[in-house]
Design an enzyme around this catalytic site. Structure first.
Site, mmCIF file in Angstrom:
data_model
loop_
_atom_site.group_PDB
_atom_site.id
_atom_site.type_symbol
_atom_site.label_atom_id
_atom_site.label_comp_id
_atom_site.label_asym_id
_atom_site.label_seq_id
_atom_site.Cartn_x
_atom_site.Cartn_y
_atom_site.Cartn_z
ATOM 1 N N CYS A 94 26.855 2.317 75.827
ATOM 2 C CA CYS A 94 27.016 1.533 77.059
ATOM 3 C C CYS A 94 27.720 2.402 78.084
ATOM 4 O O CYS A 94 28.907 2.230 78.359
ATOM 5 C CB CYS A 94 27.816 0.269 76.774
ATOM 6 S SG CYS A 94 27.093 -0.783 75.500
ATOM 7 N N CYS A 115 35.961 -0.978 75.752
ATOM 8 C CA CYS A 115 35.616 -0.768 74.349
ATOM 9 C C CYS A 115 36.331 0.490 73.876
ATOM 10 O O CYS A 115 36.243 1.538 74.516
ATOM 11 C CB CYS A 115 34.105 -0.611 74.212
ATOM 12 S SG CYS A 115 33.590 0.057 72.630
ATOM 13 N N CYS A 152 8.805 -1.117 81.071
ATOM 14 C CA CYS A 152 10.146 -0.726 80.645
ATOM 15 C C CYS A 152 10.459 0.696 81.071
ATOM 16 O O CYS A 152 11.533 1.209 80.790
ATOM 17 C CB CYS A 152 10.293 -0.864 79.135
ATOM 18 S SG CYS A 152 9.315 0.321 78.213
ATOM 19 N N CYS A 206 31.509 -5.137 68.327
ATOM 20 C CA CYS A 206 30.839 -4.639 69.530
ATOM 21 C C CYS A 206 30.813 -5.724 70.587
ATOM 22 O O CYS A 206 30.340 -6.833 70.321
ATOM 23 C CB CYS A 206 29.420 -4.200 69.184
ATOM 24 S SG CYS A 206 28.463 -3.651 70.608
ATOM 25 N N ASP A 233 1.894 -5.246 79.522
ATOM 26 C CA ASP A 233 3.277 -4.847 79.234
ATOM 27 C C ASP A 233 3.219 -3.719 78.211
ATOM 28 O O ASP A 233 3.488 -3.913 77.024
ATOM 29 C CB ASP A 233 4.070 -6.041 78.697
ATOM 30 C CG ASP A 233 5.534 -5.694 78.431
ATOM 31 O OD1 ASP A 233 5.987 -4.620 78.884
ATOM 32 O OD2 ASP A 233 6.217 -6.489 77.769
ATOM 33 N N GLU A 291 -4.676 -7.297 70.948
ATOM 34 C CA GLU A 291 -3.651 -6.488 70.285
ATOM 35 C C GLU A 291 -4.304 -5.733 69.135
ATOM 36 O O GLU A 291 -5.013 -6.324 68.319
ATOM 37 C CB GLU A 291 -2.532 -7.390 69.772
ATOM 38 C CG GLU A 291 -1.595 -6.748 68.767
ATOM 39 C CD GLU A 291 -0.786 -5.618 69.375
ATOM 40 O OE1 GLU A 291 -0.728 -4.549 68.755
ATOM 41 O OE2 GLU A 291 -0.218 -5.807 70.462
ATOM 42 N N GLN A 333 12.264 -9.241 72.043
ATOM 43 C CA GLN A 333 13.237 -8.617 72.928
ATOM 44 C C GLN A 333 14.676 -8.816 72.445
ATOM 45 O O GLN A 333 15.009 -9.829 71.835
ATOM 46 C CB GLN A 333 13.093 -9.177 74.341
ATOM 47 C CG GLN A 333 11.786 -8.775 75.036
ATOM 48 C CD GLN A 333 11.809 -7.356 75.581
ATOM 49 O OE1 GLN A 333 12.734 -6.583 75.325
ATOM 50 N NE2 GLN A 333 10.770 -6.995 76.322
ATOM 51 N N CYS A 345 30.828 6.660 71.295
ATOM 52 C CA CYS A 345 29.571 6.011 70.977
ATOM 53 C C CYS A 345 28.523 6.322 72.041
ATOM 54 O O CYS A 345 27.420 6.719 71.728
ATOM 55 C CB CYS A 345 29.802 4.498 70.865
ATOM 56 S SG CYS A 345 28.339 3.501 71.009
#
Length: 519
Positions: free
Chosen positions: A121, A112, A474, A218, A447, A398, A342, A118
């Site tokens: 990544c 890239c 995560c 991208c 989660d 929730e 996601q 940037c």
């Protein structure tokens, strides 16, 4: 099986080049929220710092009122940071927010051309097999003290990496050859800023700054996504819609967020503005809709606050339908402009399927899905059980009322409304009352956000004495901390499965399957 998404999710053919910084994209993925129950808080709550390039949830890995314990909590906040060799040297430039974008000549051999400026990544130039090996080594090192303390007979599985397709399934570092994942992010966003001549500038925030790095395309985003966001900036400039100036707190257009369907041809665009009344905003929406018929929803979100959070508390429809649709594990889900969904759907299926396998659902089971958001994990589990001839009862808890409405619609869309109940409550409070009332829970799903769970939640969860607990995380650091609490409460970890949800970053998702230690 649903119809495959077209090569350009926004209705135009485009090639994927360039690069992407995930600060802006991930920052809108999940709002800050109470750690005890809610998958997403009301978008009008609080501010937050710029999201790290690798991560999905914003809260820091701490729990109020409880000291970190032993060597487990003494580890660094990013366990995969042990791979400092993979970090581009150019990242040191983040201390200078005025640095210029590298010339194409200097980066012509890179995957890239703007990856060093940037910074999103950071492992994009690293062979994918090495990425998976380094992530596995980081997870082994992080969890070894926990496993040793309790003497659990468990090891960290190989990282489930991203294969070439859903049908091919996940890969591991032992597979050969391994292609470097591309075009997997089905959510893209851009900040806007005023240019020197009044034009609207867009791109990515340079790592650690609010300096915009322009990006023509991208390689990790869905084909055509970045080109459309650039087109939004161009059209806004033509219509005279001013970009928001962070320093002066003037102007209107703050962000654009594009969600692209994976298993459908639908897309959704959200334009974030400083105030509700914006001259020519409707004209902008109509111009985009004419050029891109695949965009079924164009919405305006109003965020007047001085904050790094992308979304504000008010959303209104500018064009089309109030929600788009996509599919995961052959379930259909409705997605609103403020829904959590996601970013990498192909690997989300790997994550969810691994979690469902760990549940080992049986006929008549009661499944409690805490932090359930719009119900994606619990509903996918219930649908999987039904497909295997088992009828289960799903209870989703929730705190956020809008999340409950999304979950109820999703249950209806999949014919699961008769076997599911969704409750707008704090999960810890609900579980305490359920235990007092003698509710039987066979399988508990959790989660939580990046900050992890709380001691009170763990105490309430174990008081229900579920046969199995599946904990998706995560943030492996807070995952380890919380698993220690479960160990102290009489549960053992039977399986640890890492999933590479965000290739080319240091981030790793973890799934732990727990059972009572006495079983």
């Amino acid at each position: 099986m649903a119809k495959q998404r077209s090569s350009s999710p926004v209705g135009r053919n485009a090639s994927a080049g360039g690069s992407g910084h995930k600060v802006s994209a991930f920052a809108s993925d999940r709002k800050a929220r109470p750690t005890s129950s809610s998958r997403k808080a009301h978008p009008g709550t609080g501010g937050r710092k710029v999201q790290p390039a690798s991560g999905c949830r914003q809260e820091p890995p701490t729990v109020s009122g409880r000291k970190a314990s032993s060597a487990i909590s003494d580890r660094k906040a990013s366990p995969a940071a042990i791979d400092r060799k993979a970090r581009p040297a150019a990242n040191s430039r983040k201390a200078n927010p005025a640095f210029k974008v590298s010339s194409a000549a200097s980066d012509r051999k890179a995957p890239c051309p703007i990856m060093r400026d940037c910074g999103g990544c950071e492992w994009l130039g690293l062979p994918y097999r090495k990425q998976l090996k380094r992530k596995h080594a980081a997870m082994v090192e992080l969890y070894e003290s926990l496993i040793g303390r309790f003497g659990w007979n468990v090891h960290v599985d190989d990282v489930l990496g991203m294969g070439p397709s859903r049908e091919a399934g996940p890969v591991t570092a032992a597979d050969s050859p391994l292609a470097s994942p591309r075009a997997f992010r089905h959510k893209a966003s851009t900040p806007f800023a005023p240019g020197s001549h009044g034009e609207v500038r867009c791109g990515f925030f340079a790592r650690g700054t609010h300096t915009i790095v322009p990006c023509p395309a991208c390689p990790v985003e869905a084909p055509g996504a970045r080109e459309l966001l650039n087109e939004v900036a161009r059209l806004a400039s033509d219509l005279g819609i001013p970009a928001y100036d962070e320093d002066r707190r003037q102007g209107q257009l703050r962000y654009a967020v594009l969600r692209c369907g994976w298993r459908t041809n639908e897309s959704m665009l959200t334009l974030v503005t400083r105030t509700r009344e914006v001259p020519h905003l409707d004209a902008l929406a109509q111009a985009i809709a004419r050029e891109h018929p695949g965009i079924v929803t164009i919405a305006q979100n109003v965020n007047p606050r001085v904050t790094n959070a992308i979304l504000g508390g008010e959303t209104r429809l500018l064009h089309g339908e109030p929600r788009m649709h996509d599919q995961l594990l052959d379930c259909t889900f409705e997605i609103s402009p403020v829904s959590f969904y996601q970013v990498n759907p192909q690997q989300t299926e790997v994550l969810y399927q691994s979690a469902i396998d760990g549940m080992q659902l049986r006929e008549g089971d009661t499944v409690l899905d805490t932090y359930c958001g719009s119900g994606t994990i619990g509903l996918a589990a219930a649908a999987s059980a039904r497909a295997n001839g088992a009828h289960v009862r799903l209870i989703g808890v929730e705190r956020n009322v809008e999340g409950m409405r999304d979950a109820q619609r999703n249950a209806q869309a999949n014919g699961l409304e008769g076997m599911s109940d969704f409750i707008a409550r704090d999960a810890t409070e609900y579980m305490r009352e359920a235990a007092e009332q003698g509710l039987n829970v066979d399988v508990l799903i959790m989660d939580p956000p990046r900050a992890g769970s709380t001691p009170a939640f763990v105490e309430a969860a174990t008081s229900l004495k579920p046969r199995r607990i599946v904990y998706i995380s995560c943030n492996p650091v807070t995952h380890v901390r919380d698993l220690e609490l479960f160990g102290e409460a009489g549960y053992r970890v039977d399986r640890l499965t890492p999933v590479d949800l965000f290739p080319h970053t240091t981030h790793t998702e973890m799934i732990a399957t727990l059972t009572p230690a006495t079983s």
